[in-house]
Design a protein around this motif. Structure first.
Motif, PDB file in Angstrom:
ATOM      1  N   LEU A 205       0.752  -1.280  -0.164  1.00 42.64           N
ATOM      2  CA  LEU A 205      -0.114   0.008   0.013  1.00 42.64           C
ATOM      3  C   LEU A 205       0.834   1.295   0.023  1.00 42.64           C
ATOM      4  O   LEU A 205       1.815   1.167   0.890  1.00 42.64           O
ATOM      5  CB  LEU A 205      -1.036   0.159   1.329  1.00 42.64           C
ATOM      6  N   VAL A 206       0.736   2.302  -1.132  1.00 35.29           N
ATOM      7  CA  VAL A 206       1.320   3.510  -1.106  1.00 35.29           C
ATOM      8  C   VAL A 206       0.153   4.352  -0.497  1.00 35.29           C
ATOM      9  O   VAL A 206      -0.681   4.642  -1.124  1.00 35.29           O
ATOM     10  CB  VAL A 206       1.857   3.645  -2.532  1.00 35.29           C
ATOM     11  N   LEU A 207       0.585   4.847   0.722  1.00 37.65           N
ATOM     12  CA  LEU A 207      -0.717   5.570   1.419  1.00 37.65           C
ATOM     13  C   LEU A 207      -0.306   7.281   1.580  1.00 37.65           C
ATOM     14  O   LEU A 207       0.769   7.450   1.927  1.00 37.65           O
ATOM     15  CB  LEU A 207      -0.992   4.862   2.766  1.00 37.65           C
ATOM     16  N   ARG A 432       1.310  -6.076   3.585  1.00 35.91           N
ATOM     17  CA  ARG A 432       2.301  -6.557   4.423  1.00 35.91           C
ATOM     18  C   ARG A 432       3.610  -5.448   4.288  1.00 35.91           C
ATOM     19  O   ARG A 432       4.531  -5.517   5.077  1.00 35.91           O
ATOM     20  CB  ARG A 432       3.089  -7.876   3.693  1.00 35.91           C
ATOM     21  N   GLU A 433       3.347  -4.522   3.599  1.00 35.11           N
ATOM     22  CA  GLU A 433       4.353  -3.222   3.208  1.00 35.11           C
ATOM     23  C   GLU A 433       3.261  -2.086   3.077  1.00 35.11           C
ATOM     24  O   GLU A 433       2.555  -2.121   2.338  1.00 35.11           O
ATOM     25  CB  GLU A 433       5.063  -3.480   2.143  1.00 35.11           C
ATOM     26  N   ILE A 434       3.663  -0.989   4.013  1.00 34.05           N
ATOM     27  CA  ILE A 434       2.946   0.259   3.659  1.00 34.05           C
ATOM     28  C   ILE A 434       3.860   1.371   3.288  1.00 34.05           C
ATOM     29  O   ILE A 434       4.673   1.483   4.403  1.00 34.05           O
ATOM     30  CB  ILE A 434       1.993   0.529   4.909  1.00 34.05           C
ATOM     31  N   ARG A 435       4.010   1.996   2.361  1.00 34.30           N
ATOM     32  CA  ARG A 435       4.986   3.092   2.146  1.00 34.30           C
ATOM     33  C   ARG A 435       4.047   4.397   2.349  1.00 34.30           C
ATOM     34  O   ARG A 435       3.130   4.831   1.690  1.00 34.30           O
ATOM     35  CB  ARG A 435       5.469   2.985   0.727  1.00 34.30           C
ATOM     36  N   LEU A 436       4.518   5.326   3.314  1.00 32.22           N
ATOM     37  CA  LEU A 436       3.809   6.595   3.524  1.00 32.22           C
ATOM     38  C   LEU A 436       4.373   7.564   2.619  1.00 32.22           C
ATOM     39  O   LEU A 436       5.699   7.756   2.773  1.00 32.22           O
ATOM     40  CB  LEU A 436       4.145   6.984   5.005  1.00 32.22           C
ATOM     41  N   ALA A 443       3.808  14.383  10.353  1.00 31.39           N
ATOM     42  CA  ALA A 443       2.646  13.311   9.717  1.00 31.39           C
ATOM     43  C   ALA A 443       2.790  11.808   9.720  1.00 31.39           C
ATOM     44  O   ALA A 443       2.244  11.110  10.176  1.00 31.39           O
ATOM     45  CB  ALA A 443       1.924  14.109   8.813  1.00 31.39           C
ATOM     46  N   LYS A 444       4.027  11.770   9.057  1.00 29.93           N
ATOM     47  CA  LYS A 444       4.351  10.445   8.685  1.00 29.93           C
ATOM     48  C   LYS A 444       4.667   9.402  10.191  1.00 29.93           C
ATOM     49  O   LYS A 444       4.524   8.510  10.249  1.00 29.93           O
ATOM     50  CB  LYS A 444       5.474  10.247   7.915  1.00 29.93           C
ATOM     51  N   THR A 445       5.566  10.139  10.764  1.00 31.56           N
ATOM     52  CA  THR A 445       6.049   9.679  12.013  1.00 31.56           C
ATOM     53  C   THR A 445       4.908   9.180  12.660  1.00 31.56           C
ATOM     54  O   THR A 445       4.830   7.931  13.518  1.00 31.56           O
ATOM     55  CB  THR A 445       7.177  10.356  12.634  1.00 31.56           C
ATOM     56  N   ILE A 465       7.077   1.867   5.853  1.00 32.92           N
ATOM     57  CA  ILE A 465       8.130   2.854   5.565  1.00 32.92           C
ATOM     58  C   ILE A 465       7.814   4.348   5.439  1.00 32.92           C
ATOM     59  O   ILE A 465       7.037   4.581   4.447  1.00 32.92           O
ATOM     60  CB  ILE A 465       8.624   2.358   4.221  1.00 32.92           C
ATOM     61  N   ALA A 466       8.178   4.999   6.310  1.00 32.37           N
ATOM     62  CA  ALA A 466       7.891   6.501   6.299  1.00 32.37           C
ATOM     63  C   ALA A 466       8.697   7.345   5.895  1.00 32.37           C
ATOM     64  O   ALA A 466       8.341   8.499   5.410  1.00 32.37           O
ATOM     65  CB  ALA A 466       7.915   6.868   8.169  1.00 32.37           C
ATOM     66  N   ASN A 467      10.033   6.961   5.323  1.00 31.17           N
ATOM     67  CA  ASN A 467      10.705   7.843   4.612  1.00 31.17           C
ATOM     68  C   ASN A 467      11.430   6.840   3.529  1.00 31.17           C
ATOM     69  O   ASN A 467      11.931   5.866   3.945  1.00 31.17           O
ATOM     70  CB  ASN A 467      11.913   8.424   5.499  1.00 31.17           C
ATOM     71  N   ALA A 468      11.285   7.541   2.258  1.00 28.70           N
ATOM     72  CA  ALA A 468      11.615   6.596   1.285  1.00 28.70           C
ATOM     73  C   ALA A 468      13.208   6.516   1.390  1.00 28.70           C
ATOM     74  O   ALA A 468      13.780   7.267   1.600  1.00 28.70           O
ATOM     75  CB  ALA A 468      11.295   7.190  -0.141  1.00 28.70           C
ATOM     76  N   ASP A 469      13.630   5.134   0.938  1.00 32.93           N
ATOM     77  CA  ASP A 469      15.223   4.721   1.002  1.00 32.93           C
ATOM     78  C   ASP A 469      15.770   5.336  -0.153  1.00 32.93           C
ATOM     79  O   ASP A 469      15.107   5.610  -1.029  1.00 32.93           O
ATOM     80  CB  ASP A 469      15.053   3.217   0.523  1.00 32.93           C
TER      81      ASP A 469
END
Length: 476
Positions: A205-207, A432-436, A443-445, A465-469
């Protein structure tokens, strides 16, 4: 051997604007979800043109999927085509109607006023538009390498908005994955629009996380506060200035104002001028009325009862620039109560700036913010410093803020923290994976902490994942 699918970002991963996300299916195959402009603090004022250039590869992009037509999600479309993209532009049926108008306006402001060039570009966009019905799977690719399907579901953000499910199968590896891109999710009880319903489930999920750190006022509360702000104008002989984007927020406000006027016992409400000072908003109003089948059940009940929530007696539209200047001067000096809705929503440009320049220094008037104000915008400065009796600079001139400044968070078109959590936890098969994305760091944290707490409570393993790699972020 690379493990596909992979998600990479060309914007929207480190801020609240510029959304553009890539789903890489193989080295030579990808999908692009949105391609928006950077605004406010996310924008580079010194090199805006360079920042918006599409420097990433487009040769491998099979399709551009559009969640909705706000400029921070589609504003880089001209740059994308200039970079050589020749594939389809996939969106919902209402978005296909609204998108050309948004892009025409963006071209006039940021590129050219040459009518012939604009028409040629719009013709090219029209040839590429693929309008999909909601809740229907559409096949993009089905060959010996991949099976790729997409489905659009109502997102409740603006008319035509969608969250996008991508179902991919790599035939060589047998790997199947469902990836969901939320776009911007709307809040429940948004005027005109049905609330978004979560899907059965997804793997990744890209949220969005714009309001991942807060909750909004309830609809009854926000209506009462909107009514109180306007009644203040009736008492003071002042103008309530509402910066609002031409599409979405303007129509929601008109819906609420029509309801307040209809229910008011004070006769002054019938005489109160409600002014839309935006030719673009007026054109969107017309299209919204034409797209009535996509309104929610509540709006349809009003229409059947003889009400017209986007067109009523005390509503006035200002078209030409001369009329706009006369309206600003008249309201600034006359003492006649009025409500003005004008773009832009963050007061970063447009006609609303002229109202603010003339009226911020007068305590009879009020400024009412009903949406997110990005850091670095005039709207954010007024919202931040106004209640403290501060000042802002407009057109090189310092203006002391004496007008009342209020913010109604309940009119945000974005889901709040509670709504975003519900979108996840109401899935039968949570990701199983969420990218904020599409949110500031705080807000992400905050949202990540809430998701982690929920997952631990129910025993569901999910990586948030709150901050993109940085290795996966492509912001050239």
């Amino acid at each position: 051997m690379d493990d596909y699918p992979q998600i990479r970002h060309h914007g929207g991963d480190e801020g609240v604007t510029g959304s553009c996300h890539r789903l890489q299916l193989a080295e030579d195959r990808a999908l692009l979800v949105d391609c928006g402009l950077f605004q406010g603090q996310d924008a580079d004022a010194d090199s805006s043109f360079e920042q918006h250039q599409v420097a990433f590869s487009v040769d491998d992009v099979l399709a551009l999927l559009v969640t909705h037509v706000h400029i921070d999600h589609i504003g880089r479309l001209p740059y994308l085509l200039a970079a050589g993209y020749r594939g389809p532009i996939v969106c919902s049926v209402p978005s296909a109607t609204l998108l050309p108008l948004v892009i025409e306006d963006a071209l006039r402001i940021g590129f050219t006023r040459d009518k012939r060039l604009i028409e040629r570009f719009l013709d090219e966009v029209d040839e590429r538009l693929v309008a999909l019905a909601y809740n229907t799977w559409h096949s993009l690719v089905d060959d010996d390498r991949h099976r790729l399907k997409v489905r659009l579901q109502r997102a409740g953000h603006i008319l035509g908005s969608a969250y996008i499910e991508v179902d991919s199968l790599d035939r060589a590896s047998g790997k199947q994955q469902r990836t969901l891109f939320s776009g911007d999710l709307g809040a429940p009880y948004t005027p005109l629009l049905p609330a978004p319903k979560p899907p059965y489930g997804c793997d990744v999920l890209v949220l969005e996380s714009t309001y991942g750190d807060r909750t909004h006022e309830q609809r009854r509360t926000r209506r009462a506060r909107l009514k109180a702000a306007i009644e203040g104008a009736l008492e003071n002989g002042g103008t309530v200035i509402i910066p609002a984007f031409s599409i979405g927020r303007t129509q929601e406000l008109l819906y609420e104002l029509e309801g307040l006027t209809h229910a008011a016992k004070d006769s002054r409400w019938r005489e109160l001028e409600i002014i839309i000072d935006s030719p673009l908003a007026a054109r969107f109003n017309k299209l919204y009325r034409e797209l009535k089948p996509y309104w929610d059940a509540e709006a349809h009940r009003l229409v059947r009862g003889g009400r017209h929530p986007l067109s009523f007696d005390n509503l006035t539209t200002v078209e030409g620039h001369d009329t706009h200047e006369r309206t600003v001067a008249y309201l600034a000096s006359s003492g006649r109560p009025a409500v003005v809705i004008a773009a832009s929503g963050m007061a970063s440009g447009g006609r609303v700036v002229n109202y603010l320049e003339q009226m911020l220094g007068d305590p009879r008037h009020a400024v009412l913010f009903v949406g997110y104000q990005a850091p670095g915008t005039l709207g954010n400065d007024i919202r931040r410093y106004g209640p403290q009796g501060g000042w802002v600079e407009i057109g090189g001139r310092r203006i002391d803020i004496r007008a009342r400044v209020e913010s109604l968070t309940g009119y945000s078109a974005h889901a709040d923290q509670h709504d975003l959590l519900n979108f996840i936890r109401r899935m039968s098969k949570p990701p199983r994976e969420i990218r904020l994305v599409h949110g500031d760091a705080h807000a992400k944290t905050a949202l990540k902490a809430e998701i982690d707490a929920w997952a631990q409570q129910v025993g569901h393993h999910v990586e948030v994942i709150a901050n993109a790699d940085p290795s996966q972020a492509d912001r050239e």
